[in-house]
Structures are given as structure tokens and as C-alpha cells.
Write an enzyme that holds these catalytic residues in place. Sequence first.
Site, PDB file in Angstrom:
ATOM      1  N   GLY A  15      -5.461   0.120   8.861  1.00  0.00           N
ATOM      2  CA  GLY A  15      -4.392  -0.755   8.369  1.00  0.00           C
ATOM      3  C   GLY A  15      -4.598  -2.180   8.845  1.00  0.00           C
ATOM      4  O   GLY A  15      -5.013  -2.404   9.976  1.00  0.00           O
ATOM      5  N   ARG A  76     -10.050   2.491   4.387  1.00  0.00           N
ATOM      6  CA  ARG A  76     -10.225   3.782   5.057  1.00  0.00           C
ATOM      7  C   ARG A  76     -11.400   4.442   4.346  1.00  0.00           C
ATOM      8  O   ARG A  76     -11.523   4.323   3.127  1.00  0.00           O
ATOM      9  CB  ARG A  76      -8.940   4.602   4.933  1.00  0.00           C
ATOM     10  CG  ARG A  76      -7.744   3.808   5.492  1.00  0.00           C
ATOM     11  CD  ARG A  76      -6.531   4.655   5.732  1.00  0.00           C
ATOM     12  NE  ARG A  76      -5.328   3.816   5.784  1.00  0.00           N
ATOM     13  CZ  ARG A  76      -4.770   3.369   6.902  1.00  0.00           C
ATOM     14  NH1 ARG A  76      -5.273   3.669   8.080  1.00  0.00           N
ATOM     15  NH2 ARG A  76      -3.688   2.625   6.856  1.00  0.00           N
ATOM     16  N   ASP A 107      -6.495   3.380  16.364  1.00  0.00           N
ATOM     17  CA  ASP A 107      -7.156   4.493  17.066  1.00  0.00           C
ATOM     18  C   ASP A 107      -8.069   5.320  16.155  1.00  0.00           C
ATOM     19  O   ASP A 107      -9.073   5.859  16.615  1.00  0.00           O
ATOM     20  CB  ASP A 107      -6.146   5.365  17.829  1.00  0.00           C
ATOM     21  CG  ASP A 107      -5.063   5.920  16.947  1.00  0.00           C
ATOM     22  OD1 ASP A 107      -5.012   5.549  15.752  1.00  0.00           O
ATOM     23  OD2 ASP A 107      -4.268   6.737  17.443  1.00  0.00           O
ATOM     24  N   THR A 130      -3.462  -3.667  15.362  1.00  0.00           N
ATOM     25  CA  THR A 130      -2.481  -2.854  14.637  1.00  0.00           C
ATOM     26  C   THR A 130      -1.084  -3.357  15.002  1.00  0.00           C
ATOM     27  O   THR A 130      -0.859  -3.772  16.145  1.00  0.00           O
ATOM     28  CB  THR A 130      -2.611  -1.343  14.978  1.00  0.00           C
ATOM     29  OG1 THR A 130      -1.382  -0.682  14.643  1.00  0.00           O
ATOM     30  CG2 THR A 130      -2.857  -1.083  16.436  1.00  0.00           C
ATOM     31  N   ASP A 132       1.496  -1.627  15.324  1.00  0.00           N
ATOM     32  CA  ASP A 132       2.305  -0.596  15.994  1.00  0.00           C
ATOM     33  C   ASP A 132       2.318  -0.690  17.526  1.00  0.00           C
ATOM     34  O   ASP A 132       3.160  -0.079  18.169  1.00  0.00           O
ATOM     35  CB  ASP A 132       1.798   0.805  15.614  1.00  0.00           C
ATOM     36  CG  ASP A 132       2.068   1.106  14.158  1.00  0.00           C
ATOM     37  OD1 ASP A 132       3.065   0.567  13.632  1.00  0.00           O
ATOM     38  OD2 ASP A 132       1.285   1.864  13.547  1.00  0.00           O
ATOM     39  N   ASP A 134       0.482   0.834  19.508  1.00  0.00           N
ATOM     40  CA  ASP A 134       0.460   2.224  19.987  1.00  0.00           C
ATOM     41  C   ASP A 134      -0.864   2.611  20.641  1.00  0.00           C
ATOM     42  O   ASP A 134      -1.204   3.792  20.716  1.00  0.00           O
ATOM     43  CB  ASP A 134       0.764   3.176  18.811  1.00  0.00           C
ATOM     44  CG  ASP A 134      -0.229   3.010  17.673  1.00  0.00           C
ATOM     45  OD1 ASP A 134      -0.997   2.025  17.679  1.00  0.00           O
ATOM     46  OD2 ASP A 134      -0.231   3.855  16.764  1.00  0.00           O
ATOM     47  N   ARG A 176       5.591   5.403  12.715  1.00  0.00           N
ATOM     48  CA  ARG A 176       5.662   6.860  12.488  1.00  0.00           C
ATOM     49  C   ARG A 176       5.641   7.622  13.794  1.00  0.00           C
ATOM     50  O   ARG A 176       6.326   8.624  13.942  1.00  0.00           O
ATOM     51  CB  ARG A 176       4.497   7.324  11.604  1.00  0.00           C
ATOM     52  CG  ARG A 176       4.799   7.110  10.175  1.00  0.00           C
ATOM     53  CD  ARG A 176       3.966   7.950   9.236  1.00  0.00           C
ATOM     54  NE  ARG A 176       4.113   7.346   7.932  1.00  0.00           N
ATOM     55  CZ  ARG A 176       3.274   6.467   7.415  1.00  0.00           C
ATOM     56  NH1 ARG A 176       2.180   6.129   8.050  1.00  0.00           N
ATOM     57  NH2 ARG A 176       3.508   5.928   6.243  1.00  0.00           N
ATOM     58  N   SER A 220      31.194  -4.795  11.725  1.00  0.00           N
ATOM     59  CA  SER A 220      29.877  -4.612  11.105  1.00  0.00           C
ATOM     60  C   SER A 220      28.878  -4.248  12.196  1.00  0.00           C
ATOM     61  O   SER A 220      29.102  -4.571  13.365  1.00  0.00           O
ATOM     62  CB  SER A 220      29.438  -5.904  10.435  1.00  0.00           C
ATOM     63  OG  SER A 220      29.201  -6.889  11.409  1.00  0.00           O
ATOM     64  N   ARG A 252      24.980   0.726   4.205  1.00  0.00           N
ATOM     65  CA  ARG A 252      23.856   0.307   3.365  1.00  0.00           C
ATOM     66  C   ARG A 252      22.547   0.613   4.100  1.00  0.00           C
ATOM     67  O   ARG A 252      22.524   0.637   5.336  1.00  0.00           O
ATOM     68  CB  ARG A 252      23.901  -1.201   3.102  1.00  0.00           C
ATOM     69  CG  ARG A 252      25.061  -1.640   2.228  1.00  0.00           C
ATOM     70  CD  ARG A 252      24.828  -1.241   0.766  1.00  0.00           C
ATOM     71  NE  ARG A 252      25.870  -1.754  -0.088  1.00  0.00           N
ATOM     72  CZ  ARG A 252      27.043  -1.131  -0.313  1.00  0.00           C
ATOM     73  NH1 ARG A 252      27.313   0.014   0.272  1.00  0.00           N
ATOM     74  NH2 ARG A 252      27.933  -1.672  -1.128  1.00  0.00           N
ATOM     75  N   GLN A 260       6.204  -6.184   6.884  1.00  0.00           N
ATOM     76  CA  GLN A 260       5.993  -6.215   8.342  1.00  0.00           C
ATOM     77  C   GLN A 260       4.531  -6.443   8.716  1.00  0.00           C
ATOM     78  O   GLN A 260       4.218  -6.832   9.825  1.00  0.00           O
ATOM     79  CB  GLN A 260       6.445  -4.890   8.975  1.00  0.00           C
ATOM     80  CG  GLN A 260       7.933  -4.692   8.910  1.00  0.00           C
ATOM     81  CD  GLN A 260       8.338  -3.255   9.171  1.00  0.00           C
ATOM     82  OE1 GLN A 260       8.544  -2.854  10.293  1.00  0.00           O
ATOM     83  NE2 GLN A 260       8.431  -2.461   8.114  1.00  0.00           N
TER      84      GLN A 260
HETATM   85  P1  ATP Z   1      -3.889   2.276  11.652  1.00  0.00           P
HETATM   86  O1  ATP Z   1      -3.415   2.354  13.083  1.00  0.00           O
HETATM   87  O2  ATP Z   1      -3.404   1.069  10.980  1.00  0.00           O
HETATM   88  O3  ATP Z   1      -3.696   3.532  10.866  1.00  0.00           O
HETATM   89  P2  ATP Z   1      -6.551   3.172  12.142  1.00  0.00           P
HETATM   90  O4  ATP Z   1      -7.757   2.477  12.632  1.00  0.00           O
HETATM   91  O5  ATP Z   1      -5.949   4.205  13.036  1.00  0.00           O
HETATM   92  O6  ATP Z   1      -5.497   2.066  11.728  1.00  0.00           O
HETATM   93  P3  ATP Z   1      -7.402   5.247  10.276  1.00  0.00           P
HETATM   94  O7  ATP Z   1      -7.200   5.316   8.807  1.00  0.00           O
HETATM   95  O8  ATP Z   1      -6.845   6.336  11.095  1.00  0.00           O
HETATM   96  O9  ATP Z   1      -6.874   3.810  10.695  1.00  0.00           O
HETATM   97  O10 ATP Z   1      -8.984   5.193  10.550  1.00  0.00           O
HETATM   98  C1  ATP Z   1      -9.825   4.239   9.878  1.00  0.00           C
HETATM   99  C2  ATP Z   1     -11.135   4.855   9.509  1.00  0.00           C
HETATM  100  O11 ATP Z   1     -11.831   5.289  10.687  1.00  0.00           O
HETATM  101  C3  ATP Z   1     -11.056   6.109   8.652  1.00  0.00           C
HETATM  102  O12 ATP Z   1     -10.832   5.832   7.282  1.00  0.00           O
HETATM  103  C4  ATP Z   1     -12.440   6.730   8.876  1.00  0.00           C
HETATM  104  O13 ATP Z   1     -13.404   6.100   8.071  1.00  0.00           O
HETATM  105  C5  ATP Z   1     -12.718   6.365  10.344  1.00  0.00           C
HETATM  106  N1  ATP Z   1     -12.429   7.556  11.185  1.00  0.00           N
HETATM  107  C6  ATP Z   1     -11.235   7.962  11.659  1.00  0.00           C
HETATM  108  N2  ATP Z   1     -11.353   9.120  12.347  1.00  0.00           N
HETATM  109  C7  ATP Z   1     -12.658   9.466  12.304  1.00  0.00           C
HETATM  110  C8  ATP Z   1     -13.453  10.565  12.806  1.00  0.00           C
HETATM  111  N3  ATP Z   1     -12.911  11.559  13.497  1.00  0.00           N
HETATM  112  N4  ATP Z   1     -14.768  10.560  12.550  1.00  0.00           N
HETATM  113  C9  ATP Z   1     -15.351   9.564  11.840  1.00  0.00           C
HETATM  114  N5  ATP Z   1     -14.672   8.517  11.342  1.00  0.00           N
HETATM  115  C10 ATP Z   1     -13.357   8.455  11.556  1.00  0.00           C
END
Ligand code: ATP
Length: 328
Positions: A15, A76, A107, A130, A132, A134, A176, A220, A252, A260
Site C-alpha cells: 500500500g 502487490r 510487513d 505505511t 498504519d 504497525d 484492520r 453531539s 450518522r 487517508q
Molecule cells: P501494507 O502494510 O500497506 O499492506 P505491505 O508491504 O504489507 O503493505 P503486502 O501486500 O502484504 O503489502 O505485500 C506486498 C508484496 O510483498 C506482495 O504483493 C508480495 O509480492 C510480497 N510478499 C508478501 N509476502 C510474501 C512472501 N511470504 N513471500 C514472497 N513475497 C511476499
Amino acid sequence: MRKRITRVAVMTSGGDSPGMNAAIRSVVRSCAYYKIDCVGIYRGYQGLIEADFISMNARSVHNIINKGGTILKSARSKDFMEKEGREKAYNNLIASDIHALVVIGGDGSFTGGMVFNKEFNFPVIGIPGTIDNDIFGTDYTIGYDTALNTVVDVIDKIRDTASSHNRLFFVEVMGRDSGFIALHAGIGAGAEEILIPEEDLGLDRLLDSLQKSRRSGKSSSIVVVAEGDKTGKNVFEIAQFIEKNLPEYEVRVSIMGHMQRGGSPSCFDRVLASRMGVKAVELLLDGKTNLMVGSVNNEMVAVDLELAVKEHHAINKEILRISDIMSV
Ligand code: ATP
């Protein structure tokens, strides 16, 4: 002995978040400063598999520090989850004589980087981007501060209309699995109650608190709800429950959604991104790998990627206590 690093690649993955451009700029400029080549990879791991590369220099990143989103695009990639995809990615890096990879993402992106590093012994450094907040091992992730400010701005606006019409607003914000945005923006915007994934305050307690404030003369109120709040109910179900039990309120719901993620990054995020980019390149030049850059007590630190992925960034209990006291 490991080959000296003279060409580094940088990508944004997962993201998007405001400040990713400032991080790209910092990696590219740090490479220029240390007189090494820098290559940008479009669309995260998918672009790596498809060799969608662009050569970058200090001038390629002018005028982007203030821009939201990411000039390298993000994606992704299902293909990168498979060994075959990762092999293609590795071959592309070798063919372009790239010696190390900086991944700006969350992550999931770090898990991908870690798997890749283990399989091919290819140097990888992560930068946490990110909204979040997190990620374990860093007090702040790039984009979180901007998202907080966006949420507070919007809640301020909602408050104007809520108080004009004596309404009770439920505002859903992103998160989430993590309540950082809800909790901090909720306190910053003076929300009555805050529902987060980490703590189950229970619907009865919420009802009780809103009843009490009604009796004390409040006409309110704003309740901030994180997407994954622990009551297990979505924001509409929570609003319905309260409307049924507190008919004197006009209820509401407002869902904040993707706004965001957007917007010009705050100064805090720009500085954080600039510091993290420099640290990432310096770690690689020191021969370090499989690490994430973190900000701890305002110092740039290196955290094991595996820890960053496996451990959980816990909510500060003190902040929960403050929120409790503020809603008296
Ligand atoms: P966000 O926190 O915004 O979701 P993110 O980095 O956690 O960001 P993900 O969609 O979870 O986003 O991961 C990004 C990409 O990392 C995935 O589309 C995939 O290509 C790669 N990836 C994630 N997990 C694995 C894994 N176990 N093995 C190989 N590649 C991975």
C-alpha cells in the site's frame, strides 16, 4: 568476500503512503552523494520480475519531496510469492549488475525481501512506509503522521456539522489490525470514544458512556472506530445498536476511506523519510543486510527484518489511559 556495492535499486511496494517519494529521493540522493549508481524499480516486486527499471540520479527526484503517492508506483505481486517469480527477479538484478535492494513498504513487503535474501543471499534493506504505524522496531512509519493529520482535519469538519445538528457521528478510520490512527487521531480530535482492534471496550460500555454524556448535557458526539475494532462489528452495526438503544441521538456514519492515504506528506514524514533513506544506503555501504531502518527515540537504528516482521508494535497503554480520562 562480498562484492563492493556500487549499484543499488530502490522500490516501493504494498500500500502507498505519503512520504514514500521523500524516501525514494533520499535513497537516490544518498547514492549520488556516495558516488554509487541508483536504479528505480517500478511497481514493486512485479516490476522487479518484469525488469521495469529506470536509471536515477540526483536530478530525477527534484520536486517530489512534497508529493503524495509514489513516482515509482506500487503494486502487490502474486508472482513474487512463487520461487519461479523470485528467480526471474534475481536474474534481472544480476543482468543489470545491481548489488542491493532497498524496499520501501510494509510487513508483507519485508517478508518478501527476507525470503528473497535467504534464497539468493542478495542484500536487502527495508524502510517502513505505511500509514498504519504497525511495524515493530520503529516508533514511526513513513506516512503515519500525515494520515493522522488528515484524519484530525476531517473529524474537525465533521464536528462542525455534528454540533450544529445535535448528531452523534461514528467515523471509521483505517486500521484492520492496528489502532494507532484511531487512537491518536481520536485523542487529537477530541473524540468521545475510540474503538480499536487491540482492546475490546464492549458495546455496553460504549452505550453507557454515551448515555452518561447525554445526561451531562452533551448534545453531539464523535466516536472513532478503527476498521478492525475488537467488538467484531462493523461501524454500521455499531451505529445501529446505539441508535436503537439511544433514540434521542440522531446517528450518522462517515467512512473515511482512501483519502487517508493521500495528500502532501507532513514535514515530520518528509524528515523521517530523508533520515531513513540515508541510513538505508549507509547500512548497505557498511556491508549490512536483511535489516529494516527504524526510528527509536529519535535515533535511526537498524532492526533485524525478521523481528520487524514477526513482532508486534504494541499500543502504548499510557495513551489508552489518556483517552479514557479525556472521555470522562
Ligand atoms: P501494507 O502494510 O500497506 O499492506 P505491505 O508491504 O504489507 O503493505 P503486502 O501486500 O502484504 O503489502 O505485500 C506486498 C508484496 O510483498 C506482495 O504483493 C508480495 O509480492 C510480497 N510478499 C508478501 N509476502 C510474501 C512472501 N511470504 N513471500 C514472497 N513475497 C511476499
